[in-house]
Design an enzyme around this catalytic site. Structure first.
Site, PDB file in Angstrom:
ATOM      1  N   SER A  52      36.941  41.021  21.813  1.00 53.57           N
ATOM      2  CA  SER A  52      37.529  39.977  22.691  1.00 53.57           C
ATOM      3  C   SER A  52      36.239  39.562  23.515  1.00 53.57           C
ATOM      4  O   SER A  52      35.541  40.192  24.189  1.00 53.57           O
ATOM      5  CB  SER A  52      38.583  40.457  23.536  1.00 53.57           C
ATOM      6  OG  SER A  52      38.366  40.127  25.010  1.00 53.57           O
ATOM      7  N   GLY A  54      36.303  37.406  26.885  1.00 53.87           N
ATOM      8  CA  GLY A  54      37.206  36.759  27.833  1.00 53.87           C
ATOM      9  C   GLY A  54      36.026  35.869  28.876  1.00 53.87           C
ATOM     10  O   GLY A  54      34.984  35.759  28.456  1.00 53.87           O
ATOM     11  N   LYS A  55      36.675  35.631  30.018  1.00 55.92           N
ATOM     12  CA  LYS A  55      36.020  34.565  30.956  1.00 55.92           C
ATOM     13  C   LYS A  55      34.810  35.656  31.696  1.00 55.92           C
ATOM     14  O   LYS A  55      33.863  34.977  31.957  1.00 55.92           O
ATOM     15  CB  LYS A  55      36.972  34.372  31.929  1.00 55.92           C
ATOM     16  CG  LYS A  55      38.022  33.158  31.680  1.00 55.92           C
ATOM     17  CD  LYS A  55      38.721  32.743  32.716  1.00 55.92           C
ATOM     18  CE  LYS A  55      39.737  33.879  33.264  1.00 55.92           C
ATOM     19  NZ  LYS A  55      40.698  34.065  32.209  1.00 55.92           N
ATOM     20  N   ILE A 145      43.029  51.291  24.243  1.00 57.70           N
ATOM     21  CA  ILE A 145      44.500  51.250  23.848  1.00 57.70           C
ATOM     22  C   ILE A 145      44.623  50.710  22.490  1.00 57.70           C
ATOM     23  O   ILE A 145      44.277  49.448  22.253  1.00 57.70           O
ATOM     24  CB  ILE A 145      45.267  50.354  24.878  1.00 57.70           C
ATOM     25  CG1 ILE A 145      44.908  50.712  26.281  1.00 57.70           C
ATOM     26  CG2 ILE A 145      46.595  50.334  24.936  1.00 57.70           C
ATOM     27  CD1 ILE A 145      45.066  52.173  26.551  1.00 57.70           C
ATOM     28  N   ASP A 188      46.612  38.902  39.077  1.00 56.82           N
ATOM     29  CA  ASP A 188      46.081  38.279  37.842  1.00 56.82           C
ATOM     30  C   ASP A 188      47.116  38.637  36.748  1.00 56.82           C
ATOM     31  O   ASP A 188      46.838  38.496  35.505  1.00 56.82           O
ATOM     32  CB  ASP A 188      44.900  38.284  37.358  1.00 56.82           C
ATOM     33  CG  ASP A 188      44.425  37.277  36.395  1.00 56.82           C
ATOM     34  OD1 ASP A 188      45.252  36.083  36.143  1.00 56.82           O
ATOM     35  OD2 ASP A 188      43.486  37.329  35.710  1.00 56.82           O
ATOM     36  N   ASN A 193      47.559  39.939  30.377  1.00 62.74           N
ATOM     37  CA  ASN A 193      46.941  40.978  30.896  1.00 62.74           C
ATOM     38  C   ASN A 193      47.818  42.450  30.825  1.00 62.74           C
ATOM     39  O   ASN A 193      47.689  43.323  31.648  1.00 62.74           O
ATOM     40  CB  ASN A 193      46.573  41.014  32.345  1.00 62.74           C
ATOM     41  CG  ASN A 193      45.236  40.073  32.275  1.00 62.74           C
ATOM     42  OD1 ASN A 193      44.379  40.300  31.386  1.00 62.74           O
ATOM     43  ND2 ASN A 193      44.884  39.361  33.450  1.00 62.74           N
ATOM     44  N   ASP A 205      42.762  44.718  32.966  1.00 62.77           N
ATOM     45  CA  ASP A 205      42.225  43.492  33.725  1.00 62.77           C
ATOM     46  C   ASP A 205      42.539  43.695  35.141  1.00 62.77           C
ATOM     47  O   ASP A 205      42.888  42.595  35.570  1.00 62.77           O
ATOM     48  CB  ASP A 205      42.438  42.400  33.095  1.00 62.77           C
ATOM     49  CG  ASP A 205      41.481  41.179  33.311  1.00 62.77           C
ATOM     50  OD1 ASP A 205      40.413  41.606  34.022  1.00 62.77           O
ATOM     51  OD2 ASP A 205      41.608  40.011  32.761  1.00 62.77           O
TER      52      ASP A 205
HETATM   53  N1  LIG Z   1      41.354  49.610  27.197  1.00 62.37           N
HETATM   54  C1  LIG Z   1      41.406  48.640  26.016  1.00 62.37           C
HETATM   55  N2  LIG Z   1      41.660  49.056  25.003  1.00 62.37           N
HETATM   56  C2  LIG Z   1      41.864  48.151  23.980  1.00 62.37           C
HETATM   57  N3  LIG Z   1      41.598  46.917  24.077  1.00 62.37           N
HETATM   58  C3  LIG Z   1      41.272  46.257  25.384  1.00 62.37           C
HETATM   59  C4  LIG Z   1      41.129  47.147  26.401  1.00 62.37           C
HETATM   60  N4  LIG Z   1      40.944  46.551  27.735  1.00 62.37           N
HETATM   61  C5  LIG Z   1      41.048  45.155  27.192  1.00 62.37           C
HETATM   62  N5  LIG Z   1      41.123  44.945  25.815  1.00 62.37           N
HETATM   63  C6  LIG Z   1      41.116  43.846  25.047  1.00 62.37           C
HETATM   64  O1  LIG Z   1      40.255  43.060  25.583  1.00 62.37           O
HETATM   65  C7  LIG Z   1      40.653  41.981  25.979  1.00 62.37           C
HETATM   66  C8  LIG Z   1      40.123  41.359  27.381  1.00 62.37           C
HETATM   67  O2  LIG Z   1      40.236  42.343  28.440  1.00 62.37           O
HETATM   68  P1  LIG Z   1      40.475  41.917  29.862  1.00 62.37           P
HETATM   69  O3  LIG Z   1      41.316  41.141  30.099  1.00 62.37           O
HETATM   70  O4  LIG Z   1      39.935  43.126  30.815  1.00 62.37           O
HETATM   71  O5  LIG Z   1      38.821  41.096  30.130  1.00 62.37           O
HETATM   72  P2  LIG Z   1      38.504  39.489  30.601  1.00 62.37           P
HETATM   73  O6  LIG Z   1      37.072  39.250  30.489  1.00 62.37           O
HETATM   74  O7  LIG Z   1      38.989  39.574  31.919  1.00 62.37           O
HETATM   75  O8  LIG Z   1      39.342  38.813  29.605  1.00 62.37           O
HETATM   76  P3  LIG Z   1      40.001  37.515  30.128  1.00 62.37           P
HETATM   77  O9  LIG Z   1      39.191  36.564  30.808  1.00 62.37           O
HETATM   78  O10 LIG Z   1      40.650  36.902  28.756  1.00 62.37           O
HETATM   79  O11 LIG Z   1      41.298  37.786  30.991  1.00 62.37           O
HETATM   80  C9  LIG Z   1      42.080  42.045  26.251  1.00 62.37           C
HETATM   81  O12 LIG Z   1      42.983  40.851  26.017  1.00 62.37           O
HETATM   82  C10 LIG Z   1      42.580  43.118  25.507  1.00 62.37           C
HETATM   83  O13 LIG Z   1      42.695  42.441  24.005  1.00 62.37           O
HETATM   84 MG   LIG Z   2      42.198  39.487  31.044  1.00 60.11          MG
END
Ligand SMILES: Nc1ncnc2c1ncn2[C@@H]1O[C@H](COP(=O)(O)OP(=O)(O)OP(=O)(O)O)[C@@H](O)[C@H]1O
Ligand SMILES: [Mg+2]
Length: 253
Positions: A52, A54-55, A145, A188, A193, A205
């Protein structure tokens, strides 16, 4: 002797390169170096491609020699990527109101550490969050997870038939533990999340989570509950009124 040394060095280099199953141009050389240190410490034999972006960060699965998986959250450090992130960190966060951000990397590392601290506090209080393993500069290592490197779905990604009243109650009870025992508000929380694994909610998150004593805590708690209630209500689940949930959270029992 020189020859032997050289060979060992080359073999070692090859091994370090073998760690990375894909080349990721968004990872800078310092982060690569740090990932190698972490691999040595945690017996990681392979890092796989990002699951993934994300931001603020990318998440990568890592596999240990024992066959166990970790989730590696790497916060963006490059100026272009972190521009958006810095916006997220500072905008609307009163703690950064008077802080001049002179060093981006330092800020990013602080944020990774903050997520680790919040995860630890929640985990110790009994909130279902990924178990925090370690933090190193801009890299956070936590429990994976999912199974065999395949991540569990987000609440948002579930089929309608999987969204049940039981799941709603499970999530509300996690919010209870977070507020009453960890003394934190997520800030958030939404269907994006929360991960669902074995029909249980895992809250993720948590970098922006704040203490319940914070001036903004009640406002953010209300927004978190509204988000969750709106999502479950849109799926036809009987929800508890927001006011009732808040009251039970701030009352003494
Ligand atoms: N512990 C974990 N185990 C498996 N997958 C995870 C785990 N933590 C996060 N992910 C995956 O990674 C993605 C992004 O994680 P997270 O929301 O912490 O990052 P982010 O950069 O803040 O993303 P966003 O900006 O989309 O909120 C989650 O939507 C999930 O699919
Ligand atoms: Mg997130």
């Amino acid at each position: 002797m020189v020859g032997i040394d050289k060979k060992t060095k080359e073999e070692k280099k090859l091994k370090d390169e073998d760690l990375f199953k894909v080349v990721d141009s968004t990872i800078d050389s310092r982060t690569y170096f740090n990932l190698i240190q972490i691999a040595r410490r945690l017996n990681i034999e392979a890092y796989f491609g990002a699951i993934s972006s994300g931001k603020e960060a990318r998440i990568y699965p890592a596999k240990t020699i024992e066959g166990k998986y970790y989730a590696i959250k790497i916060y963006y450090t490059s100026t272009a990527q972190s521009k958006r992130a810095i916006k997220k960190y500072t905008e609307g966060d009163i703690r950064f109101k008077d802080v001049k951000i002179s060093n981006t990397k330092q800020l990013i590392n602080t944020w990774a550490r903050k997520e680790y601290k919040n995860l630890s506090k929640m985990y110790q209080a009994g909130v279902r969050v990924p178990r925090p393993i370690m933090v190193y500069e801009n890299i956070l290592v936590m429990e994976f997870i999912g199974e065999n490197g395949l991540r569990a779905p987000l609440l948002k990604e579930l089929g309608d038939e999987e969204i049940t009243e039981g799941l709603y109650e499970d999530l509300i009870s996690q919010i209870h533990i977070m507020v009453k025992r960890a003394l934190l508000v997520h800030g958030d929380l939404s269907e994006y999340n929360v991960m669902v694994f074995n029909e249980k909610c895992y809250i993720i998150d948590v970098s922006q989570a704040i203490s319940i004593d914070h001036d903004e805590a009640l406002k953010l708690l209300e927004r978190d509950i509204e988000n969750i209630n709106n999502f479950f209500e849109s799926k036809g689940i009987n929800i508890k009124p927001k006011e009732e949930i808040i009251l039970s959270l701030i009352s003494g029992e």
